[in-house]
Motif scaffolding. Sequence first.
Motif, mmCIF file in Angstrom:
data_model
loop_
_atom_site.group_PDB
_atom_site.id
_atom_site.type_symbol
_atom_site.label_atom_id
_atom_site.label_comp_id
_atom_site.label_asym_id
_atom_site.label_seq_id
_atom_site.Cartn_x
_atom_site.Cartn_y
_atom_site.Cartn_z
ATOM 1 N N PRO A 12 0.826 -1.216 0.000
ATOM 2 C CA PRO A 12 0.000 0.000 0.000
ATOM 3 C C PRO A 12 0.866 1.274 0.000
ATOM 4 O O PRO A 12 2.006 1.265 0.465
ATOM 5 N N VAL A 13 0.285 2.370 -0.496
ATOM 6 C CA VAL A 13 0.999 3.646 -0.594
ATOM 7 C C VAL A 13 1.588 4.064 0.752
ATOM 8 O O VAL A 13 2.744 4.491 0.826
ATOM 9 N N ALA A 71 1.261 15.246 -0.728
ATOM 10 C CA ALA A 71 1.167 14.864 -2.137
ATOM 11 C C ALA A 71 1.819 13.511 -2.421
ATOM 12 O O ALA A 71 1.712 12.995 -3.533
ATOM 13 N N LYS A 72 2.522 12.951 -1.436
ATOM 14 C CA LYS A 72 3.276 11.698 -1.606
ATOM 15 C C LYS A 72 4.293 11.836 -2.752
ATOM 16 O O LYS A 72 4.417 10.971 -3.618
ATOM 17 N N ALA A 96 7.117 10.305 -7.277
ATOM 18 C CA ALA A 96 5.718 10.386 -6.861
ATOM 19 C C ALA A 96 5.186 8.981 -6.638
ATOM 20 O O ALA A 96 5.488 8.060 -7.406
ATOM 21 N N LEU A 97 4.397 8.816 -5.593
ATOM 22 C CA LEU A 97 3.772 7.543 -5.271
ATOM 23 C C LEU A 97 2.273 7.680 -5.508
ATOM 24 O O LEU A 97 1.650 8.638 -5.045
ATOM 25 N N LEU A 98 1.707 6.713 -6.239
ATOM 26 C CA LEU A 98 0.278 6.705 -6.534
ATOM 27 C C LEU A 98 -0.304 5.351 -6.198
ATOM 28 O O LEU A 98 0.316 4.316 -6.490
ATOM 29 N N GLU A 99 -1.497 5.357 -5.633
ATOM 30 C CA GLU A 99 -2.170 4.095 -5.344
ATOM 31 C C GLU A 99 -2.466 3.389 -6.658
ATOM 32 O O GLU A 99 -2.939 3.990 -7.614
ATOM 33 N N LYS A 106 2.256 2.539 -7.419
ATOM 34 C CA LYS A 106 3.037 2.881 -8.603
ATOM 35 C C LYS A 106 3.970 4.022 -8.208
ATOM 36 O O LYS A 106 3.545 5.016 -7.620
ATOM 37 N N VAL A 107 5.245 3.863 -8.522
ATOM 38 C CA VAL A 107 6.250 4.880 -8.233
ATOM 39 C C VAL A 107 6.761 5.411 -9.566
ATOM 40 O O VAL A 107 7.190 4.638 -10.421
ATOM 41 N N SER A 108 6.682 6.727 -9.734
ATOM 42 C CA SER A 108 7.261 7.330 -10.938
ATOM 43 C C SER A 108 8.469 8.161 -10.518
ATOM 44 O O SER A 108 8.456 8.808 -9.468
ATOM 45 N N VAL A 109 9.497 8.098 -11.348
ATOM 46 C CA VAL A 109 10.747 8.796 -11.074
ATOM 47 C C VAL A 109 11.144 9.551 -12.333
ATOM 48 O O VAL A 109 11.248 8.959 -13.408
#
Length: 189
Positions: A12-13, A71-72, A96-99, A106-109
């Motif tokens: 989980p986030v 904003a995670k 950024a971390l998104l559920e 989901k982690v975007s870099v």
Amino acid sequence: MKITQEFTVARPVATVWDFFQNVPEVAQCLPGAELLSDDGEGNYTGKVSVKLGPLNATFDGTAKVTPDAAAKTGLIDGKGSDRRGGSRGSVKVVYALLEDGPSSTKVSVDADVVLSGSAAQFGRGGLITEMSNRLIGEFVACCEAKLAATTVEERAEIKAADVKPLALFFQSLVAWLKGLFGGRKTPAA
């Protein structure tokens, strides 16, 4: 040079966010990285060792980590230099971390990397991107293993695998070349 990556962590986030706030533990999952100091206010010193073909560099540097809990997201602003080879580098990373479902994140870099000196030759033609794809895979596996650990002692023992520089370089080179030539069709004889 811009590097953009996305990966999914099967947690989980909130769990992934808490883990990302433990910078010393996250650093253990970065192949070749060693955290040396933490001032308690988001400023770190450390080193990253890179061995690719003829390049053997150890970048000593600093990083400032600025998280945004609401904003995670977070910003990592780092720079370093290799005293022996004269290479320099700087990086600005936004993550950024998104559920992604009830128990997946989901982690975007997005990274903007600037290299000078002998290290800059590896930034040409997408080779750094291919190597980062492989290193991200190792990073995610290490994070997953740490998050799955059942004891504090077990979690402390989990670290990024040693990078086999020659194998990494050639695997990345082959993948990059396939990407270059993969879309071309050979004319029929």
